[in-house]
Scaffold this active site. Structure first.
Site, short mmCIF file in Angstrom:
data_model
loop_
_atom_site.label_atom_id
_atom_site.label_comp_id
_atom_site.label_asym_id
_atom_site.label_seq_id
_atom_site.Cartn_x
_atom_site.Cartn_y
_atom_site.Cartn_z
N ASP A 8 45.48 -8.32 71.30
CA ASP A 8 46.64 -9.14 70.95
C ASP A 8 47.71 -8.23 70.35
O ASP A 8 47.49 -7.60 69.32
CB ASP A 8 46.22 -10.22 69.94
CG ASP A 8 47.29 -11.28 69.74
OD1 ASP A 8 48.30 -11.28 70.47
OD2 ASP A 8 47.11 -12.13 68.86
N ASP A 103 51.47 -11.00 75.89
CA ASP A 103 51.06 -10.11 74.80
C ASP A 103 49.59 -10.22 74.41
O ASP A 103 49.20 -9.65 73.38
CB ASP A 103 51.94 -10.35 73.57
CG ASP A 103 51.80 -11.76 73.03
OD1 ASP A 103 51.39 -12.65 73.78
OD2 ASP A 103 52.12 -11.97 71.84
N GLU A 104 48.78 -10.89 75.18
CA GLU A 104 47.36 -10.94 74.84
C GLU A 104 46.50 -11.14 76.08
O GLU A 104 46.94 -11.73 77.07
CB GLU A 104 47.06 -12.02 73.80
CG GLU A 104 47.30 -13.42 74.26
CD GLU A 104 46.83 -14.46 73.24
OE1 GLU A 104 45.74 -14.28 72.65
OE2 GLU A 104 47.54 -15.46 73.05
#
Length: 356
Positions: A8, A103-104
């Site tokens: 993350d 983003d993860e």
């Protein structure tokens, strides 16, 4: 036993802006829509979070909490490009990748023999690579199952990682607060608290059939999670569940004709986006969403096979009946997609948000 890593990025959009503009470092910063257009915060850095600012918060309220907040509109194309860089780093270690957002992502490194197969060392290497190539920090969680890897990635943020080994799992899970389990929101956590259920250990002692009676299918899932059970495989590709557009209005509107004028533009926007998806998928339903002045929202949907303005108009009229005198601050429409050969619509949903 599987080896799952959840990576993350730390305050991703804000971190990119601080990387490119060093003068923003150390100051409260957020990426989101403007107060004048009644936008919302997409993400904010840790300095802003100290003031209580968080993602999905109305920009106007965020500026009340933190008057010195630096607000930026965001550069989505850049964020997407960097996300592709990060994805390429993941692929050096495994091809079993389940992206959750820009983003993860989950990574299954069970078959990776780098670093003698140590998931802990692999996670550290991935985070080093990300920093070396993007100058951005990432946090990671390592666990034998998906949901615990996600829980673990939150425990040493920012720029850290947390490892739950198979041996540590029983002790860790017993102490885990139920609100930490993905899928347990505020409402569910409140209902569980009323039942004197606060941790996974509490659920372990509670009859599963009673959880199912109260929560349905999720009761069974919750019981499994309380014992650290999560048999889900990673899903590298998730077909889009729906395509939608919505707009937050500069001023509240109150009647059907005003809503119709807004929806005309949304229909054109949605038609353009659907052209990129309906060659492989067909429309299965249409949805209208309204958010009222008090921030409560309602959605109404109906089966449909085409983007029908008449159907959307009918749904809009039905949704507006629920306003009960409240102004409308947001109008949205969406088309649910199904695969042509199976009719399966259980997949990833993404919406485009417009501010006008």
């Amino acid at each position: 036993m599987k080896k799952i890593i959840h990576v993350d990025m730390d305050c991703y959009y804000a971190a990119v802006e601080m990387r490119d503009f060093p003068e923003y470092r150390g100051k409260p910063l957020a990426v989101g829509g403007s107060r004048e257009r009644r936008g919302v915060i997409s993400t904010c850095n840790y300095e802003a979070r100290k003031f209580g600012v968080h993602s999905a918060m109305a920009t106007g309220y965020a500026l009340k909490l933190c008057p010195q907040l630096i607000l930026l509109p965001g550069r989505m194309e850049l964020y997407k490009a960097i996300s592709q860089q990060i994805r390429a780093i993941f692929q050096r270690y495994t091809n079993k990748i389940e992206p959750l957002s820009l983003d993860e992502a989950f990574l299954d490194v069970s078959a990776c023999d780098l670093y003698q197969g140590s998931a802990t060392l692999i996670a550290e290497a991935i985070r080093r690579d990300i920093w070396a190539e993007t100058e951005l920090t990432a946090s990671a969680g390592v666990a034998p199952v998906k949901f615990l890897a996600k829980v673990a990635s939150e425990l040493n943020k920012p720029n850290g990682q947390f490892v739950i080994t198979p041996e540590q799992l029983p002790h860790f899970i017993a102490q885990l607060p139920l609100h930490k389990i993905p899928g347990v929101g505020k409402v569910t956590a409140s209902r569980l608290a009323q039942m004197q259920l606060y941790t996974c250990a509490d659920v372990q002692r509670f009859p599963e059939y009673k959880l199912v009676e109260i929560f349905g299918k999720f009761g069974h899932i919750l019981h499994q999670r309380a014992f650290g059970i999560d048999d889900r495989e990673l899903t590298p590709y998730r077909p889009r569940k729906s395509v939608g557009v919505e707009t937050t209005l500069a001023r509240d509107i109150f009647n059907l004709e005003q809503c119709r004028q807004v929806m005309q533009g949304l229909i054109k926007e949605l038609a353009g986006r659907l052209q990129r998806h309906t060659h492989e998928r067909q429309i299965g339903k249409l949805v209208v969403k309204l958010k009222f002045a008090d921030f409560r929202q309602t959605t109404i949907e109906s089966r449909a096979s085409t983007l029908s303005p008449q159907m959307l108009d009918s749904l809009l009229a039905q949704a507006l009946q629920r306003a009960e005198g409240r102004g409308i601050r947001l109008v949205g429409i969406a088309a649910g997609l199904v695969t042509n050969h199976t009719g399966d619509s259980s997949a990833y949903e993404q919406q485009l948000t417009l501010n006008i």
